[in-house]
Design a protein around this motif. Structure first.
Motif, mmCIF file in Angstrom:
data_model
loop_
_atom_site.group_PDB
_atom_site.id
_atom_site.type_symbol
_atom_site.label_atom_id
_atom_site.label_comp_id
_atom_site.label_asym_id
_atom_site.label_seq_id
_atom_site.Cartn_x
_atom_site.Cartn_y
_atom_site.Cartn_z
ATOM 1 N N TRP A 37 -4.721 5.974 1.107
ATOM 2 C CA TRP A 37 -5.246 5.730 -0.320
ATOM 3 C C TRP A 37 -6.205 7.039 -0.249
ATOM 4 C CZ3 TRP A 37 -6.039 0.683 -3.068
ATOM 5 C CH2 TRP A 37 -4.929 -0.016 -3.304
ATOM 6 N N ILE A 38 -7.157 7.227 0.677
ATOM 7 C CA ILE A 38 -8.119 7.963 0.755
ATOM 8 C C ILE A 38 -7.269 9.521 0.834
ATOM 9 C CG2 ILE A 38 -10.240 9.170 2.055
ATOM 10 C CD1 ILE A 38 -10.750 6.135 3.202
ATOM 11 N N TYR A 55 0.894 -1.241 0.002
ATOM 12 C CA TYR A 55 -0.033 0.107 0.031
ATOM 13 C C TYR A 55 0.733 1.183 0.081
ATOM 14 C CZ TYR A 55 -4.000 -3.146 0.773
ATOM 15 O OH TYR A 55 -4.821 -4.311 0.431
ATOM 16 N N GLN A 95 -6.287 10.575 -2.388
ATOM 17 C CA GLN A 95 -7.130 10.987 -3.483
ATOM 18 C C GLN A 95 -7.495 12.558 -3.114
ATOM 19 O OE1 GLN A 95 -9.980 7.816 -5.384
ATOM 20 N NE2 GLN A 95 -10.370 8.286 -3.390
ATOM 21 N N GLN A 133 -15.133 2.994 5.426
ATOM 22 C CA GLN A 133 -14.301 3.360 4.385
ATOM 23 C C GLN A 133 -14.416 3.425 2.803
ATOM 24 O OE1 GLN A 133 -12.028 4.435 6.007
ATOM 25 N NE2 GLN A 133 -10.531 2.958 6.864
ATOM 26 N N LEU A 134 -15.329 2.533 2.549
ATOM 27 C CA LEU A 134 -16.078 2.741 1.045
ATOM 28 C C LEU A 134 -16.612 3.983 0.764
ATOM 29 C CD1 LEU A 134 -16.862 -1.030 -0.052
ATOM 30 C CD2 LEU A 134 -14.646 0.191 -0.314
ATOM 31 N N ALA A 146 -6.791 1.551 4.034
ATOM 32 C CA ALA A 146 -7.679 2.608 3.359
ATOM 33 C C ALA A 146 -7.198 3.947 3.332
ATOM 34 C CB ALA A 146 -9.081 2.370 3.604
ATOM 35 N N ASP A 147 -6.908 4.408 4.587
ATOM 36 C CA ASP A 147 -6.836 5.837 5.057
ATOM 37 C C ASP A 147 -5.781 6.586 4.181
ATOM 38 O OD1 ASP A 147 -8.662 6.144 6.878
ATOM 39 O OD2 ASP A 147 -7.419 5.397 8.378
ATOM 40 N N VAL A 207 -8.904 6.455 -7.377
ATOM 41 C CA VAL A 207 -8.985 4.885 -7.021
ATOM 42 C C VAL A 207 -10.309 4.063 -7.838
ATOM 43 C CG1 VAL A 207 -8.955 3.133 -5.403
ATOM 44 C CG2 VAL A 207 -7.778 4.965 -5.000
ATOM 45 N N SER A 247 -16.030 6.860 2.534
ATOM 46 C CA SER A 247 -14.953 7.796 2.437
ATOM 47 C C SER A 247 -14.206 8.038 1.176
ATOM 48 C CB SER A 247 -14.192 7.526 3.706
ATOM 49 O OG SER A 247 -14.784 7.778 4.893
ATOM 50 N N LEU A 248 -13.885 6.704 0.605
ATOM 51 C CA LEU A 248 -13.287 6.568 -0.550
ATOM 52 C C LEU A 248 -13.871 6.990 -1.819
ATOM 53 C CD1 LEU A 248 -10.476 4.901 -1.527
ATOM 54 C CD2 LEU A 248 -11.927 3.053 -2.349
ATOM 55 N N GLY A 294 -13.314 8.401 -5.396
ATOM 56 C CA GLY A 294 -12.995 7.099 -5.861
ATOM 57 C C GLY A 294 -14.384 6.460 -6.446
#
Length: 377
Positions: A211-212, A173, A215, A239-240, A208-209, A222, A242-243, A248
């Protein structure tokens, strides 16, 4: 024979009258001053014969004219009129029959009306043009394969591409964020497929954080495909969400074939064992730096993305979910409309949207599919 009859008709023309007419024209021309023909500049030369314009050669055009004059004649008649061998004239006649400009009946050739004959030639030409158009469309459709071959040859000539063996979830990651930071043209498009619940759980809890955040900093965009079963795992929905809020996109499939990813146009990630999950193999993976592998994986991702469906909480409006939930409780269209404060027509339109989005053939099928995907929770 008709040739002899035509000759006799020509013999009937009076030579005296012809000579008198010629004399009159000559004397009139002598009295008039000579005039220069008009000079035409930049005028295109137009073929006098429409059949030659459409591709018939002069021999075919001359033979067709002979058939027109005789209207009905045998091969021998036409060979005599063309002053050519019977076999050669016969082959030319066969070509004209195939083109549809003349007919043959009982060994005699008949002229078609020039308008009908020209129409047949034009139709044949249009058929050829349509076939050429289909070939051009096919060539344009296959250009992607040619581009991949070109890229492969370019990579081959530029030397061996880099393959790095890496291990560990942190490395995986963090390497993505590192590639994005070093990019000269952010944001990089990151596509990834996550095939199992263990990898998805690790992603939601620990990874996840970053990658968020990447972005939000405009370093990454993503696109992810995950199994629909992972939506019920703790923390995944938050998390999804937030993404997606950070830009994303996520879709779900019943089954994702393997983990893989691409980062930008030059970097691909492949598992040490295709089809297995990363945690079972200590997150061993390969980073491959070549556009050829990236192109192949992007094509696979596009195929999977086309079959996948949006997240249940991110599809078109909550109204679709509401009517499905109320219908699952046994309410009719009129009761659903009263409860939601909308018209019956709106309720039925939302059912139609749900069936389209779920790929269902009936309301019952839509309800079953919505429940399977977690829409009714």
């Amino acid at each position: 024979m008709q040739l002899h009859e035509a000759a006799r008709c020509l013999e009937r023309v009076s030579p005296t009258s012809g000579q008198r007419r010629t004399s009159e024209l000559s004397s009139r021309h002598a009295r008039e001053p000579p005039t220069e023909p008009p000079v035409m500049h930049n005028q295109p030369q137009i073929a006098s014969d429409p059949f030659e314009t459409l591709g018939l050669d002069p021999a075919q055009t001359a033979l067709y004219s002979a058939v027109l004059r005789l209207h009905r004649a045998t091969r021998s008649d036409l060979a005599q009129a063309m002053d050519g061998p019977v076999d050669m004239v016969g082959r030319q006649l066969d070509d004209l029959v195939k083109l549809g400009v003349i007919d043959v009946q009982s060994g005699q050739y008949l002229a078609r009306h020039p308008a009908a004959a020209l129409g047949r030639v034009i139709a044949d030409r249009l058929d050829h043009l349509a076939e050429e158009s289909r070939r051009i469309d096919s060539a344009l459709g296959s250009i992607r394969g040619l581009i991949r071959d070109y890229d492969a040859g370019r990579d081959y000539r530029s030397g061996p591409f880099t393959v790095e063996m890496a291990s560990g979830a942190d490395i995986l990651y963090e390497s993505v964020v590192g590639i994005a930071v070093q990019s000269q043209s952010p944001p990089l498009k990151l596509v990834t497929a996550i095939p199992d619940e263990r990898t998805m759980t690790d992603f939601a809890r620990k990874f996840a954080d970053p990658w968020i955040d990447a972005q939000k900093r405009n370093l990454l965009t993503v696109h992810a495909i995950i199994p629909v079963s992972t939506l019920l795992l703790p923390g995944v929905r938050d998390q999804l969400t937030s993404l997606i809020d950070a830009g994303g996109m996520v879709r779900t499939l019943d089954r994702v074939p393997s983990w893989f990813m691409t980062v930008g146009p030059e970097v691909a990630g492949l598992p040490a064992h295709w089809g297995g999950n990363l945690p079972d193999h200590a997150y061993n993976f390969y980073l491959v730096r070549t556009s050829v592998v990236v192109g192949v994986l992007c094509s696979l991702f596009d195929e999977l993305w086309a079959r996948a469906v949006p997240l249940p909480w991110s599809h078109r409006g909550d109204g679709v979910t509401q009517v499905l939930r109320l219908a699952a409780q046994g309410l009719c269209d009129e009761s659903i409309a009263r409860q939601l404060g909308v018209s019956v027509r709106t309720v039925r339109a939302r059912f139609a949207d749900a069936m389209t989005e779920l790929g269902a053939q009936s309301r019952f099928h839509a309800g079953v599919e919505a429940a399977r995907r977690g829409w009714l929770r």
